[in-house]
Design an enzyme around this catalytic site. Structure first.
Site, PDB file in Angstrom:
ATOM      1  N   ARG A  47       0.899  -1.103  -0.088  1.00 16.54           N
ATOM      2  CA  ARG A  47      -0.087  -0.030  -0.125  1.00 16.54           C
ATOM      3  C   ARG A  47       0.883   1.209   0.058  1.00 16.54           C
ATOM      4  O   ARG A  47       0.702   1.959  -0.949  1.00 16.54           O
ATOM      5  CB  ARG A  47      -1.045   0.040   1.328  1.00 16.54           C
ATOM      6  CG  ARG A  47      -2.228   1.144   1.112  1.00 16.54           C
ATOM      7  CD  ARG A  47      -1.813   2.350   1.531  1.00 16.54           C
ATOM      8  NE  ARG A  47      -1.268   2.573   2.971  1.00 16.54           N
ATOM      9  CZ  ARG A  47      -0.747   3.561   3.591  1.00 16.54           C
ATOM     10  NH1 ARG A  47      -0.652   4.788   2.784  1.00 16.54           N
ATOM     11  NH2 ARG A  47      -0.217   3.831   4.836  1.00 16.54           N
ATOM     12  N   HIS A  89      10.892   6.737   8.426  1.00 16.26           N
ATOM     13  CA  HIS A  89      11.640   6.856   7.230  1.00 16.26           C
ATOM     14  C   HIS A  89      12.954   7.091   7.394  1.00 16.26           C
ATOM     15  O   HIS A  89      13.478   7.577   8.446  1.00 16.26           O
ATOM     16  CB  HIS A  89      10.848   8.217   6.375  1.00 16.26           C
ATOM     17  CG  HIS A  89       9.689   7.873   5.898  1.00 16.26           C
ATOM     18  ND1 HIS A  89       9.182   8.462   4.583  1.00 16.26           N
ATOM     19  CD2 HIS A  89       8.595   6.996   6.236  1.00 16.26           C
ATOM     20  CE1 HIS A  89       7.827   8.018   4.367  1.00 16.26           C
ATOM     21  NE2 HIS A  89       7.697   7.071   5.236  1.00 16.26           N
ATOM     22  N   CYS A 116       9.581   9.628   0.348  1.00 15.48           N
ATOM     23  CA  CYS A 116       8.847  10.748   1.022  1.00 15.48           C
ATOM     24  C   CYS A 116       8.811  11.926  -0.112  1.00 15.48           C
ATOM     25  O   CYS A 116       9.615  12.208  -0.647  1.00 15.48           O
ATOM     26  CB  CYS A 116       9.727  11.443   1.983  1.00 15.48           C
ATOM     27  SG  CYS A 116       8.966  12.951   2.646  1.00 15.48           S
TER      28      CYS A 116
END
Length: 315
Positions: free
Chosen positions: A29, A223, A254
């Site tokens: 996803r 991240h 990102c």
């Protein structure tokens, strides 16, 4: 390639760490929604099946966001039935009541809503204020709970925002508390632009404790933009967190940090956890093979350091 061939790290348990960690796999996803090209539905289904075969027990399958906003996941209705028989948890993202209806019509039993800790990102991503977004999520969560569905609350920009800079801890705690109070079973703290450091992680988790947010209801989503994802994960584990989000092969990036490595790679996480003697139930060899296969489908190498190192050893 067998597990024995990998040259796995020596397990040296550290005091105070959990015995087991549940990896919340977000590659299908969160990873694939950032791809410029649309991945065929059958490839997505095979990806999820291979991840399940590697031992991952929670695999975020897709998103029921309007196709206009996330065209890469426009096939949610076609994809979910292809994997619904798997004996794993398959949470899906729902942005509103319509998205929840679509998910419930396919018998999804785990959903997630996506909030922001900052006004700037709420405006950019949701076109609403933080409180307006929470007001939209409230009936979604309530209806999901009435249907017996598990609800996860994602909270982005928990550590830094590209417009606002460092995010005050109290601001994050307020939105976390609101999500929990409306009925979310679990929260995922997102370091969306990868600026968190271990001290910041410890402070936020401590403040959440003080606000009555149970550590058992908290997951972390780091991240690796500045190479801090594993260090931040370890800080969270030391605090007692046992749910960590990661993306197979490091899929996903990102959009606000052009040089960002993106999501923490599941392989890198599993390597560290194995070295700490923490059980995940994941077969690293099968996971590496799955991420290599997916990288081939996407036509580019994976950014995962562990995957690259182990693939090199195999040659």
């Amino acid at each position: 390639m067998s597990t024995e061939d990998l040259g796995l790290p020596m397990a040296v348990p550290a005091p105070g760490l959990p015995a087991r960690v549940r990896i919340h796999e977000v590659g299908p996803r969160d990873g694939l929604q950032n791809e410029k090209a649309t991945v065929p539905t059958e490839v997505k289904a095979e990806f999820i099946r291979r991840l399940a075969d590697a031992g991952l027990t929670t695999i975020e399958a897709t998103s029921f966001v309007h196709p206009k906003w996330v065209p890469q996941l426009a096939d949610a209705e076609a994809l979910f039935p292809l994997v619904a028989d798997l004996p794993v948890a398959l949470p899906v993202l729902v942005p509103n009541e319509r998205g929840l209806e679509r998910a419930l019509s396919l018998s999804a039993d785990r959903v997630a809503v996506f909030a922001s800790a900052t006004e700037s990102f709420a405006k950019a991503n949701l076109n609403r204020t933080v409180d307006e977004a929470l007001a939209i999520f409230d009936p979604v969560v309530r209806r999901a709970k009435d249907a017996g569905v598990h609800v996860r609350g994602y909270l982005s920009m928990c550590f830094g925002d590209p417009w606002e800079g460092p995010v005050p801890v109290a601001q994050v705690v307020r939105v976390c508390r609101a999500l929990l109070d409306m009925g979310c079973d679990e929260l995922s703290l997102g370091d969306t632009i990868g600026v968190a450091t271990p001290g910041h992680v410890r402070q936020l988790l401590s403040e959440l404790d003080a606000a009555g947010v149970p550590t058992g209801a908290v997951g972390v989503h780091f991240h690796d933009t500045y190479g801090q994802a594993l260090a931040n994960t370890l800080a969270a584990l030391e605090h007692g967190v046992t749910t960590v989000d990661a993306s197979a092969g490091g899929l996903g990036g990102c959009p606000y940090a052009k040089s960002a490595t993106g999501n923490l790679a599941t392989e890198d996480l599993v390597w560290m956890l194995r070295g700490l003697g923490i059980d995940t139930g994941v077969d690293l060899a099968r996971l590496v093979a799955t991420s290599e296969w997916m990288a081939g489908q996407l036509g580019r190498p994976s950014p995962s350091r562990t995957l690259r190192a182990l693939s090199h050893k195999e040659q």
